[in-house]
Design an enzyme around this catalytic site. Structure first.
Site, PDB file in Angstrom:
ATOM      1  N   ASP A 254       5.366  55.776  85.249  1.00 58.32           N
ATOM      2  CA  ASP A 254       4.294  55.248  84.404  1.00 58.32           C
ATOM      3  C   ASP A 254       4.886  54.742  83.089  1.00 58.32           C
ATOM      4  OD1 ASP A 254       2.191  56.343  86.200  1.00 58.32           O
ATOM      5  OD2 ASP A 254       2.951  58.274  85.460  1.00 58.32           O
TER       6      ASP A 254
ATOM      7  N   ASP B 100       3.775  52.394  88.325  1.00 59.79           N
ATOM      8  CA  ASP B 100       2.589  53.183  88.654  1.00 59.79           C
ATOM      9  C   ASP B 100       1.458  52.849  87.685  1.00 59.79           C
ATOM     10  OD1 ASP B 100       1.403  54.949  90.462  1.00 59.79           O
ATOM     11  OD2 ASP B 100       1.761  56.670  89.168  1.00 59.79           O
TER      12      ASP B 100
ATOM     13  N   LYS C 202      -5.250  55.992  83.620  1.00 59.11           N
ATOM     14  CA  LYS C 202      -5.685  57.005  84.577  1.00 59.11           C
ATOM     15  C   LYS C 202      -6.051  58.241  83.772  1.00 59.11           C
ATOM     16  CE  LYS C 202      -3.504  57.539  88.503  1.00 59.11           C
ATOM     17  NZ  LYS C 202      -2.364  57.860  89.395  1.00 59.11           N
TER      18      LYS C 202
END
Length: 510
Positions: free
Chosen positions: A288, A312, A354
């Site tokens: 990430d 990601d 997220k």
């Protein structure tokens, strides 16, 4: 005349009666009496003094913040004073000199007292303190390094309250850096890289991809790391395990896992004006841009950060081993995550933000987003991912993501709040156990399209930062003066606004 004749006769008699030496005494006495006579004569007839003396002086001048000269201004009263001559004095000529006309010439930074005095009696004066701050200050550091060997040595010596400065250039690193010492509040341990011209770059390319090969592991508390580029680490660029640290104006790129990750109970850390991009791991799963995840503590903040083209997610809040923590995101931009450096779509999740998630889909990661942007991400702009906590989204903008807002009723959030936010593209859903969703671009009869905005050019979001590290000025999703999204929001604590009410979206129209 009578007096002179008498004196002559007296002198003649004396001369015939006494020795000649007494004549000298008589002559001296004569001239003394004559002189006194002249002085006494003027007592009854003084010469009149018609001078008009200075009674007051007013002095004005400004501090010198640029350049080296400044003119003082003087007003002398009365205006018809006979003698308006003035004299000037500087309290410290090493700081500033002043001319006979009141022109200041600065020599160095400091405060100097300038005094002007009327010359007629020398008793009337005025004074003013002038602060000089126009000279560039060359900072001094406790430790200065220029290569990896010097850096590793200095890291064993730097103490709380001290600063270690890295000159610009590439530092070839062969092993990870562990920072386990701690500073204290007000006496942090500071690492500062050169930010003007060539920056300090820590190159970890010599370390292969491995879960133990982080670039930096920060387990200590009260560190301030600023102006460092961390490149190609075998795992995280930097892993934060300590508390109350500040990571500022740093970059994390092409690492084999998340650029910057907070875990291991780390709490109350601030990540300020940092960029994380092109991070990708060979497993195509974990890399990430930023992550406050797994066993992270609470109270961590991301401010003014950007994440783009990470394999990601831009930000990942997935939890394992901790519960009910809160993370705050302010003025953060997630751009085209899920795309690789070469522009192709990778095998990662590809979300912008997220919010959370967990193995058993039961953990709560409370998240607060203010003035954030999710644009061009492969999957969701703002992603639920079975987070069971509370999520608050205020004045955020989502554009051209796979789905802009994706919060479902499966394993729902405890509460979802969305206010003053907007989107262009696929809307998605905003569901939760408790929902407080008001005053957004898709409500109250508002119609939102590209014509509301000055630009929808995503590439603006990765422009170079300003010299101080702050985000660049962009027109992306800034409202036009004709937009019906102006003044359609509600007041949110901590978010300033102009006009009668807040605007909708990440940027307030100025």
């Amino acid at each position: 005349m009578h007096f002179l004749v008498c004196l002559f006769v007296f002198s003649y008699n004396v001369k015939n009666s006494f020795d000649m030496k007494y004549i000298k005494i008589i002559v001296i006495l004569f001239f003394s009496l004559f002189s006194c006579s002249k002085d006494d004569a003027g007592v009854d007839n003084p010469v009149p003094d018609n001078s008009i003396y200075v009674t007051s002086i007013s002095l004005t001048g400004t501090d010198i913040t640029a350049g080296t000269t400044s003119q003082m201004s003087v007003t002398v009263l009365p205006t018809n004073a006979t003698n308006k001559t003035l004299s000037w004095k500087s309290s410290d000529i090493s700081i500033a000199e002043i001319s006979s006309t009141g022109l200041i010439t600065a020599k160095k930074n400091g405060t100097v007292k300038l005094t002007v005095t009327a010359a007629d009696k020398g008793t009337v004066f005025a004074a003013k303190n002038i602060v000089i701050s126009s000279f560039a200050v060359t900072p001094t550091y406790d430790h200065v390094v220029s290569n990896a060997t010097e850096l590793l040595s200095a890291l064993t010596k730097v103490k709380p309250g001290e600063t270690l400065f890295l000159n610009g250039g590439t530092y070839v690193m062969n092993s990870k850096i562990s920072l386990s010492a701690s500073g204290t509040s007000g006496n942090e341990i500071n690492i500062l890289g050169q930010t003007e011209g060539t920056r300090a770059k820590l190159d970890f390319s010599a370390m292969p991809e491995n879960s133990a090969n982080q670039g930096i592991v920060l387990s200590g508390n009260y560190w301030h790391i600023k102006g460092i580029d961390i490149y190609n680490a075998g795992d995280n660029g930097i892993q934060v395990k300590g508390n109350n640290n500040i990571i500022e104006f740093c970059t994390f790129s092409e690492c084999s896992d998340t650029g910057l990750q907070i875990d291991n109970g780390a709490s109350n850390n601030t990540i300020l004006n940092c960029d994380s991009y092109f991070n990708a791991d060979s497993t195509l799963e974990n890399a990430d841009g930023f992550a406050c995840k797994l066993s992270a503590g609470t109270g961590n903040k991301f401010i003014g950060c950007r994440a783009w083209q990470n394999l990601d997610d831009g930000w990942d809040g997935y939890l394992r081993g901790t519960d009910n923590i809160t993370t705050t995101y302010t003025n953060c931009w997630a751009i085209k995550n899920g795309y690789l450096k070469n522009g192709t779509i990778g095998a990662g999740d590809g979300n912008g933000f997220k919010t959370g998630g967990s193995d058993l889909k039961d953990l709560k990661h409370n998240a607060i987003y203010k003035n954030c942007i999710a644009a061009g991400n492969v999957a969701d702009g703002f992603d639920h991912n079975s987070n069971r906590g509370n999520v608050e989204i205020y004045n955020c903008s989502a554009y051209s993501n796979g789905t802009n807002y994706n919060f479902s009723s499966t394993n729902p959030l405890a509460k979802l709040t969305v206010k003053n936010s907007c989107f262009l593209g696929a809307f998605g859903s905003v569901l939760a156990t408790v929902v407080d969703v008001t005053n957004n671009s898709w409500q109250n009869g508002l119609v939102t399209d590209a014509s509301d905005f000055e630009s929808i050019d995503i590439s603006q979001l990765i422009k170079a930062r300003k010299a101080d590290g702050s985000l660049p000025d962009v027109t992306f999703m800034k409202l036009k003066a004709t937009s019906d999204l102006i003044d359609k929001g509600v007041v949110i604590e901590g978010i300033p606004y102009l006009g009668t009410a807040p605007d909708i979206g990440a940027f307030e129209l100025k």
